[in-house]
Design an enzyme around this catalytic site. Structure first.
Site, PDB file in Angstrom:
ATOM      1  N   ASP A  70       0.807  -1.298   0.078  1.00 53.47           N
ATOM      2  CA  ASP A  70      -0.184  -0.131  -0.149  1.00 53.47           C
ATOM      3  C   ASP A  70       0.918   1.154  -0.009  1.00 53.47           C
ATOM      4  OD1 ASP A  70      -2.997   0.939   0.542  1.00 53.47           O
ATOM      5  OD2 ASP A  70      -1.697   2.214   1.583  1.00 53.47           O
ATOM      6  N   GLU A  72       1.983   5.135   0.016  1.00 52.86           N
ATOM      7  CA  GLU A  72       1.456   6.554   0.119  1.00 52.86           C
ATOM      8  C   GLU A  72       2.290   7.377  -0.678  1.00 52.86           C
ATOM      9  OE1 GLU A  72      -1.087   7.080   1.944  1.00 52.86           O
ATOM     10  OE2 GLU A  72      -1.264   5.025   2.571  1.00 52.86           O
ATOM     11  N   ASP A 169      -2.264   1.515  -6.848  1.00 52.80           N
ATOM     12  CA  ASP A 169      -0.892   1.150  -6.591  1.00 52.80           C
ATOM     13  C   ASP A 169       0.003   0.714  -7.687  1.00 52.80           C
ATOM     14  OD1 ASP A 169      -0.979   1.616  -3.403  1.00 52.80           O
ATOM     15  OD2 ASP A 169      -2.584   0.869  -4.029  1.00 52.80           O
ATOM     16  N   HIS A 227      -4.818   5.857   5.818  1.00 53.36           N
ATOM     17  CA  HIS A 227      -3.547   6.455   5.032  1.00 53.36           C
ATOM     18  C   HIS A 227      -2.058   6.372   5.491  1.00 53.36           C
ATOM     19  CE1 HIS A 227      -6.921   7.872   2.611  1.00 53.36           C
ATOM     20  NE2 HIS A 227      -7.538   8.138   3.462  1.00 53.36           N
ATOM     21  N   ASP A 232      -2.187   0.452   6.733  1.00 53.85           N
ATOM     22  CA  ASP A 232      -3.313   0.082   5.757  1.00 53.85           C
ATOM     23  C   ASP A 232      -2.813  -1.403   5.437  1.00 53.85           C
ATOM     24  OD1 ASP A 232      -4.483   2.328   5.816  1.00 53.85           O
ATOM     25  OD2 ASP A 232      -3.805   3.174   3.928  1.00 53.85           O
TER      26      ASP A 232
END
Length: 257
Positions: A70, A72, A169, A227, A232
């Protein structure tokens, strides 16, 4: 006495068969798992009636390992372009036990927009000091490959696949940034499981609000901060474990590049 036992057992057997028929013919649950995993096990699992085998262990999955990822990325309102990955976490999930066996977690130095916006920090919890002086995306990708090799994930006999919450992603973010920087994308990043699609197959509803809806639908507590990439990933792993416990079989959802 023997006759009484046989009669009682027969009645119980008929009751169980009746309940099973009702479960299998329920319009609400029939078909939820069709075309994805084990049909019969899936229907029972979605109804809360997982088999004893599924309750004590997990059904065989198609993969030895699931690699939960995941990202960011840099962001603002209005959105900045190009976005750059600033957190790169991966959890190695054992496909037999659905337990986390290893973790890869690095922050990444953005180069096009090196200064994080207040919006980005508020959303992700990532502050400037966490990315300053960190490796570039190219360096992080090299370390990912080293980690994959160390974990035995590059062995052709080992089946593994990435899992993400959505297609962004690995369909948009990573290939887009790699293209911008002129970097190759490793083949193992080109197939994945979109957990939202898997959940919708399993539960019969689309998780519009992502992890929050999936946790709520499965009566799970949200882990950590929304987030946060690593948090996550932990939520994704927990959701996968819960679905697998109910008899769900995961398979690739992405289309070949």
């Amino acid at each position: 006495m023997v006759a009484l036992v046989h009669t009682t057992a027969g009645k119980l057997h008929l009751k169980l068969l009746s309940r099973l028929r009702n479960t299998l013919h329920s319009p609400l649950r029939c078909g939820i798992f069709q075309g994805y995993g084990s049909t019969t096990t899936g229907k029972l699992a979605s109804h809360g009636f997982a088999s004893m085998a599924a309750m004590s262990s997990f059904p065989p999955q198609r993969y030895h390992y699931f690699l939960v990822l995941d990202f960011e990325a840099t962001c603002d309102k209005p959105q900045i372009h190009p976005q750059e990955i600033i957190e790169f976490p991966i959890l190695k999930l054992n496909g037999r036990t659905m337990e986390i066996e290893s973790t890869f977690h690095m922050y990444v130095q953005p180069v096009v927009h090196p200064q994080l916006t207040p919006f980005c920090t508020e959303l992700t919890g990532i502050i400037q000091a966490m990315v300053d002086g960190q490796p570039s995306l190219q360096q992080v990708l090299e370390r990912v490959d080293e980690w994959m090799a160390k974990e035995g994930l590059l062995d052709p006999s080992v089946k593994s696949i990435f899992v993400t919450c959505g297609d962004w992603d690995l369909k948009v973010m990573l290939p887009g940034q790699c293209q911008y920087l002129g970097l190759p994308v490793a083949d193992y990043f080109k197939q994945w499981i979109n957990l939202k699609k898997a959940y919708s197959f399993a539960m019969g509803s689309w998780p519009k609000n992502g992890l929050l809806d999936m946790n709520k639908g499965l009566n799970l507590q949200h882990i950590g901060r929304p987030h946060s990439g690593i948090d996550d990933c932990k939520n994704i792993a927990n959701i996968m474990k819960t679905l697998a416990h109910r008899g769900f079989i995961f398979k690739q959802t992405s289309k070949p590049f």
